[in-house]
Structure formats: structure tokens, C-alpha cells
Design a protein around this motif. Structure first.
Motif, PDB file in Angstrom:
ATOM      1  N   TRP B  25      -1.169  -8.855   2.328  1.00  0.00           N
ATOM      2  CA  TRP B  25      -0.041  -8.045   1.824  1.00  0.00           C
ATOM      3  C   TRP B  25      -0.038  -8.023   0.303  1.00  0.00           C
ATOM      4  O   TRP B  25       0.367  -7.031  -0.303  1.00  0.00           O
ATOM      5  CB  TRP B  25       1.295  -8.549   2.371  1.00  0.00           C
ATOM      6  CG  TRP B  25       1.736  -9.910   1.910  1.00  0.00           C
ATOM      7  CD1 TRP B  25       1.489 -11.096   2.530  1.00  0.00           C
ATOM      8  CD2 TRP B  25       2.494 -10.233   0.732  1.00  0.00           C
ATOM      9  NE1 TRP B  25       2.036 -12.134   1.799  1.00  0.00           N
ATOM     10  CE2 TRP B  25       2.673 -11.646   0.702  1.00  0.00           C
ATOM     11  CE3 TRP B  25       3.054  -9.474  -0.309  1.00  0.00           C
ATOM     12  CZ2 TRP B  25       3.361 -12.297  -0.323  1.00  0.00           C
ATOM     13  CZ3 TRP B  25       3.748 -10.126  -1.320  1.00  0.00           C
ATOM     14  CH2 TRP B  25       3.903 -11.528  -1.320  1.00  0.00           C
ATOM     15  N   ALA B  27      -2.694  -8.070  -1.636  1.00  0.00           N
ATOM     16  CA  ALA B  27      -3.707  -7.084  -2.009  1.00  0.00           C
ATOM     17  C   ALA B  27      -3.182  -5.667  -1.775  1.00  0.00           C
ATOM     18  O   ALA B  27      -3.415  -4.765  -2.583  1.00  0.00           O
ATOM     19  CB  ALA B  27      -4.984  -7.326  -1.207  1.00  0.00           C
ATOM     20  N   ASN B  28      -2.434  -5.495  -0.663  1.00  0.00           N
ATOM     21  CA  ASN B  28      -1.955  -4.151  -0.336  1.00  0.00           C
ATOM     22  C   ASN B  28      -0.961  -3.630  -1.361  1.00  0.00           C
ATOM     23  O   ASN B  28      -1.061  -2.484  -1.802  1.00  0.00           O
ATOM     24  CB  ASN B  28      -1.307  -4.146   1.059  1.00  0.00           C
ATOM     25  CG  ASN B  28      -2.338  -4.198   2.157  1.00  0.00           C
ATOM     26  OD1 ASN B  28      -3.533  -3.982   1.907  1.00  0.00           O
ATOM     27  ND2 ASN B  28      -1.925  -4.513   3.357  1.00  0.00           N
ATOM     28  N   VAL B  29      -0.004  -4.459  -1.730  1.00  0.00           N
ATOM     29  CA  VAL B  29       1.014  -3.959  -2.659  1.00  0.00           C
ATOM     30  C   VAL B  29       0.388  -3.734  -4.038  1.00  0.00           C
ATOM     31  O   VAL B  29       0.747  -2.799  -4.764  1.00  0.00           O
ATOM     32  CB  VAL B  29       2.248  -4.888  -2.700  1.00  0.00           C
ATOM     33  CG1 VAL B  29       1.979  -6.184  -3.436  1.00  0.00           C
ATOM     34  CG2 VAL B  29       3.440  -4.160  -3.325  1.00  0.00           C
ATOM     35  N   PHE B  30      -0.592  -4.557  -4.379  1.00  0.00           N
ATOM     36  CA  PHE B  30      -1.331  -4.341  -5.622  1.00  0.00           C
ATOM     37  C   PHE B  30      -2.042  -2.980  -5.591  1.00  0.00           C
ATOM     38  O   PHE B  30      -1.929  -2.169  -6.517  1.00  0.00           O
ATOM     39  CB  PHE B  30      -2.349  -5.478  -5.816  1.00  0.00           C
ATOM     40  CG  PHE B  30      -3.373  -5.198  -6.874  1.00  0.00           C
ATOM     41  CD1 PHE B  30      -3.066  -5.397  -8.213  1.00  0.00           C
ATOM     42  CD2 PHE B  30      -4.630  -4.706  -6.544  1.00  0.00           C
ATOM     43  CE1 PHE B  30      -3.997  -5.122  -9.202  1.00  0.00           C
ATOM     44  CE2 PHE B  30      -5.568  -4.431  -7.522  1.00  0.00           C
ATOM     45  CZ  PHE B  30      -5.250  -4.636  -8.853  1.00  0.00           C
ATOM     46  N   ALA B  31      -2.747  -2.732  -4.492  1.00  0.00           N
ATOM     47  CA  ALA B  31      -3.530  -1.501  -4.393  1.00  0.00           C
ATOM     48  C   ALA B  31      -2.638  -0.261  -4.359  1.00  0.00           C
ATOM     49  O   ALA B  31      -2.977   0.773  -4.944  1.00  0.00           O
ATOM     50  CB  ALA B  31      -4.424  -1.552  -3.150  1.00  0.00           C
ATOM     51  N   LEU B  32      -1.489  -0.378  -3.691  1.00  0.00           N
ATOM     52  CA  LEU B  32      -0.557   0.756  -3.659  1.00  0.00           C
ATOM     53  C   LEU B  32      -0.115   1.108  -5.080  1.00  0.00           C
ATOM     54  O   LEU B  32      -0.062   2.275  -5.466  1.00  0.00           O
ATOM     55  CB  LEU B  32       0.680   0.408  -2.826  1.00  0.00           C
ATOM     56  CG  LEU B  32       0.494   0.291  -1.316  1.00  0.00           C
ATOM     57  CD1 LEU B  32       1.777  -0.228  -0.667  1.00  0.00           C
ATOM     58  CD2 LEU B  32       0.111   1.632  -0.714  1.00  0.00           C
ATOM     59  N   TYR B  71       3.620 -12.038  -6.386  1.00  0.00           N
ATOM     60  CA  TYR B  71       3.593 -10.782  -5.623  1.00  0.00           C
ATOM     61  C   TYR B  71       4.927 -10.485  -4.943  1.00  0.00           C
ATOM     62  O   TYR B  71       5.192  -9.339  -4.582  1.00  0.00           O
ATOM     63  CB  TYR B  71       2.411 -10.759  -4.647  1.00  0.00           C
ATOM     64  CG  TYR B  71       1.123 -10.494  -5.404  1.00  0.00           C
ATOM     65  CD1 TYR B  71       0.857  -9.231  -5.916  1.00  0.00           C
ATOM     66  CD2 TYR B  71       0.216 -11.513  -5.663  1.00  0.00           C
ATOM     67  CE1 TYR B  71      -0.277  -8.982  -6.651  1.00  0.00           C
ATOM     68  CE2 TYR B  71      -0.928 -11.277  -6.407  1.00  0.00           C
ATOM     69  CZ  TYR B  71      -1.175 -10.006  -6.894  1.00  0.00           C
ATOM     70  OH  TYR B  71      -2.304  -9.760  -7.631  1.00  0.00           O
ATOM     71  N   TRP B  74       6.330  -8.753  -7.805  1.00  0.00           N
ATOM     72  CA  TRP B  74       5.613  -7.479  -7.884  1.00  0.00           C
ATOM     73  C   TRP B  74       6.190  -6.488  -6.877  1.00  0.00           C
ATOM     74  O   TRP B  74       6.444  -5.314  -7.191  1.00  0.00           O
ATOM     75  CB  TRP B  74       4.118  -7.733  -7.633  1.00  0.00           C
ATOM     76  CG  TRP B  74       3.253  -6.514  -7.757  1.00  0.00           C
ATOM     77  CD1 TRP B  74       3.309  -5.368  -7.025  1.00  0.00           C
ATOM     78  CD2 TRP B  74       2.178  -6.320  -8.705  1.00  0.00           C
ATOM     79  NE1 TRP B  74       2.333  -4.484  -7.438  1.00  0.00           N
ATOM     80  CE2 TRP B  74       1.633  -5.040  -8.459  1.00  0.00           C
ATOM     81  CE3 TRP B  74       1.621  -7.115  -9.706  1.00  0.00           C
ATOM     82  CZ2 TRP B  74       0.553  -4.535  -9.183  1.00  0.00           C
ATOM     83  CZ3 TRP B  74       0.540  -6.608 -10.427  1.00  0.00           C
ATOM     84  CH2 TRP B  74       0.028  -5.331 -10.180  1.00  0.00           C
ATOM     85  N   THR B  75       6.402  -6.963  -5.628  1.00  0.00           N
ATOM     86  CA  THR B  75       6.898  -6.083  -4.571  1.00  0.00           C
ATOM     87  C   THR B  75       8.297  -5.566  -4.915  1.00  0.00           C
ATOM     88  O   THR B  75       8.576  -4.372  -4.787  1.00  0.00           O
ATOM     89  CB  THR B  75       6.912  -6.830  -3.218  1.00  0.00           C
ATOM     90  OG1 THR B  75       5.588  -7.289  -2.937  1.00  0.00           O
ATOM     91  CG2 THR B  75       7.366  -5.917  -2.084  1.00  0.00           C
TER      92      THR B  75
END
Lengths: 210, 150
Positions: B25, B27-32, B71, B74-75
């Protein structure tokens, strides 16, 4: 989705993931519906930051600067352009400044606000770079923090702490280790650690890789 | 908190070159975020402003791992940015997260979770196995007699 008969498990449901994972799924599904992101490209992007972009890029920049005085001059004058010569650029690498360590000055980089960091040359920041103790203490007591990283500097050496931000990200050009005359760039690269380019380390001594 | 505790708490968590992300998750929120940035939806300075505020407002909790804290911040920051950009407001995002939770609860284990399952459980998900699923009738006389003697 069409509901299809499935295997005959005992479980009636799937245990939901944690709240934060659900929130990330919410963000992803909404952005996808609005066609603001391409889900197929997400994995490729993650792969790049996990495996392809990292401190080896920065080490290449440093090794070239050590070997080529003209390149070093360009690097110190316009870091973004000089780094782009080697093919590195993009998000968080748009506005770079390279600060040079000398016999008189040691440079170290932080982002006191969040975690601004030169992704194209160093990859994503290490854990400690994002931690509150580093972000506050490196400014207040840089010499003690550097000592925790194993870097003990002569009291006569000036320590400069640079605060990265949205407009500018710093890369430290470490001092070239002694006894490396005549080394190739490929050999020199092996002496350049990630921490040496943040300033929480020094380049490795020549003896370490021979 | 005594001095030693204060020193320990403030110690910089040194590491080797470990994994960039601790969980998918993250990595996902970073990539988004990076993909949305690359599409030109916002300026990086806008992002730095929001995440800087979030880090200050919701610092790492005792015992929370650095990446989990980072993160998480970050989120939250990305959710705020999405609202600022007029893409989706906070209640919309919360509702969607809850829909995902329902989707998980309604999806049989081992099956891909789809948002459509949120309020519509898969109809044929789990037949109860009270009886045999298939029966091939006996054909020999003996057995037929044994079961149903004339």
C-alpha cells in the motif's frame, strides 16, 4: 463483475485489510474511474523506484566529477543540466544543486519540512532521512548526529547543513579518497556510498574495494 | 520521560540500504501521487506544502515504524490534495473506503475482491454442502433392490 460459482471454501468472506489500505484502494479506484491515472502504469512506476533508480546514479555523477574537471565545473555551475548529460532527471530532480566537500567544509543535506530528496540521482530516501529525529537534530547538533553515523570531523572543519525543499534539492560531492590516482570511473563509483552523497558519510577509502 | 528515554526516542534510526517500501500500500499511494503529478494535475510545491503540514500535524506515534508513519502522513496528505484539486472530497473518499470494506466482507475467500461486491454479495458464492453434489443412480438390480426392496 459477474458473480460466478466458486470453489467450496469454508470461509464466507475475505478479511478486509487495514483501514489505511482501504483508504489507498479508495483513492486508486476513484482516480481510475476519473481516468486520472493508468492502473497498468502503476506497477511499472513502482518497479522503477524500487529497482532502477538508486544511489548508483548519483555515484556515477560523482565518479565523473572526480575524473573530469570540466564536468565537475559544469556540475557545480548547473547541476541539473550536468546530471541530465548522464541521462538522469525527472520528478524531484528538476532543480539540483551540488555542494562540494573540501578539506575545509563538510556539507550535509536534510529536508526539515518533509522529505525532499533528489530521486533521479539517489532513489527514494532512506528510513532515517524521513524520521523526525534526523530532520530536527541535524540542524541543531550536526556534529553529534554525524558522529552517530560514524563520521567524526575535525573541529576545524566547517559543517554546512542544507535544507532541501520543493524548489531545490541538494547532492553532496564527497572528497575524492586518497590513493585513487588513475582509477577508472567504474572503479571510483564503488567508493561512493549513498550516505556520502547526503553528507552523513564519507566516500570509502581506496583500500576497501581493492 | 527521563533523559535516557529522551535520548533514545530522539536517536536517528540508522539503517542499511533496505527496501524502499515496507508494504504494497505504501508503494501504491506513492505511485498514485507521482503519476497524478506527472499528468500535470498539481505542482510539486503544492504537494510539499500539504505533506509538510500533515507531518507536523500528525507526527509519528510511539512505536510506529518510520515508513508506517511516513506513508500514513503521505496518504492523509494525498487525500487532502485530492480534495483541494476538486477530484473528490473527504466524505466521498471515506464512503469509498467503506465500500471496499463491504466488498471484502461479501467476497468469498480466495476470490478477487471487486468493488461491485460492496452491496451485492456474489449470489452463488458458497453453496452449503449438506448433501452430495452429484449422484449417479445405481443401475444393477442388486443394489437397486438393496436400496428399495420390492
Amino acid at each position: 463483475m459477474k458473480h460466478t460459482p466458486t470453489d467450496y471454501h469454508d470461509h464466507e468472506h475475505t478479511e478486509p485489510p487495514s483501514d489505511i489500505e482501504l483508504r489507498v484502494k479508495a483513492l486508486e479506484s476513484i482516480l481510475q474511474e476519473k481516468q486520472l491515472i493508468d492502473p497498468a502504469a502503476l506497477d511499472a512506476l513502482i518497479d522503477i523506484y524500487e529497482h532502477k533508480v538508486g544511489p548508483r546514479n548519483g555515484a556515477q555523477v560523482v565518479a565523473k566529477a572526480w575524473s573530469d574537471p570540466q564536468y565537475k565545473q559544469r556540475l557545480l555551475q548547473d547541476a541539473t543540466a550536468a546530471i541530465a548529460e548522464l541521462g538522469f532527471g525527472g520528478v524531484q530532480g528538476e532543480d539540483m544543486l551540488v555542494v562540494e566537500n573540501t578539506a575545509a567544509v563538510h556539507n550535509v543535506v536534510v529536508c526539515t519540512l518533509c522529505s525532499c530528496y533528489p530521486w533521479p540521482t539517489l532513489g527514494l530516501p532512506p528510513i532515517w532521512y524521513k524520521s523526525a529525529p534526523y530532520r530536527s537534530r541535524i540542524v541543531i547538533e550536526p556534529r553529534s548526529v554525524l558522529a552517530e553515523f560514524g563520521v567524526t570531523l575535525a573541529p576545524s572543519k566547517e559543517v554546512r547543513v542544507w535544507d532541501s525543499n520543493a524548489e531545490l534539492r541538494y547532492l553532496v560531492l564527497p572528497e575524492r579518497p586518497v590513493d585513487t590516482e588513475g582509477w577508472s570511473e567504474a572503479q571510483l563509483m564503488k567508493l561512493v556510498t549513498r550516505n556520502a552523497m547526503i553528507g552523513t558519510g564519507l566516500a570509502l577509502p581506496a583500500g576497501d574495494i581493492r | 520521560m527521563n533523559d535516557i528515554d529522551a535520548m533514545t526516542a530522539a536517536r536517528v534510526p540508522l539503517d542499511e540500504e533496505g527496501p524502499v517500501f515496507d508494504a504494497p500500500w505504501q508503494a501504491n499511494v506513492f505511485a498514485l501521487t507521482v503519476q497524478l503529478f506527472k499528468s500535470g494535475a498539481f505542482d510539486w510545491s503544492q504537494w510539499v506544502q500539504v505533506i509538510g503540514e500533515e507531518i507536523k500535524a500528525a507526527p509519528a506515534r510511539p512505536g510506529e515504524r518510520v515508513n508506517d508513519a511516513y506513508y500514513r502522513q503521505w496518504t492523509s496528505a494525498f487525500e487532502r490534495l485530492i480534495a483541494q484539486l476538486g477530484i473528490a472530497d473527504g466524505p466521498t473518499l471515506s464512503r469509498r473506503a467503506e465500500q471496499w470494506r463491504q466488498a471484502y466482507l461479501h467476497t468469498p475467500h480466495g476470490v478477487a475482491v471487486a468493488l461491485g461486491n460492496a452491496d451485492c454479495p456474489p449470489a452463488h458464492g458458497h453453496p452449503r454442502r449438506h448433501g452430495a453434489v452429484a449422484i449417479s443412480p445405481a443401475t444393477t438390480r442388486d443394489i437397486a433392490q438393496a436400496i428399495d426392496p420390492v
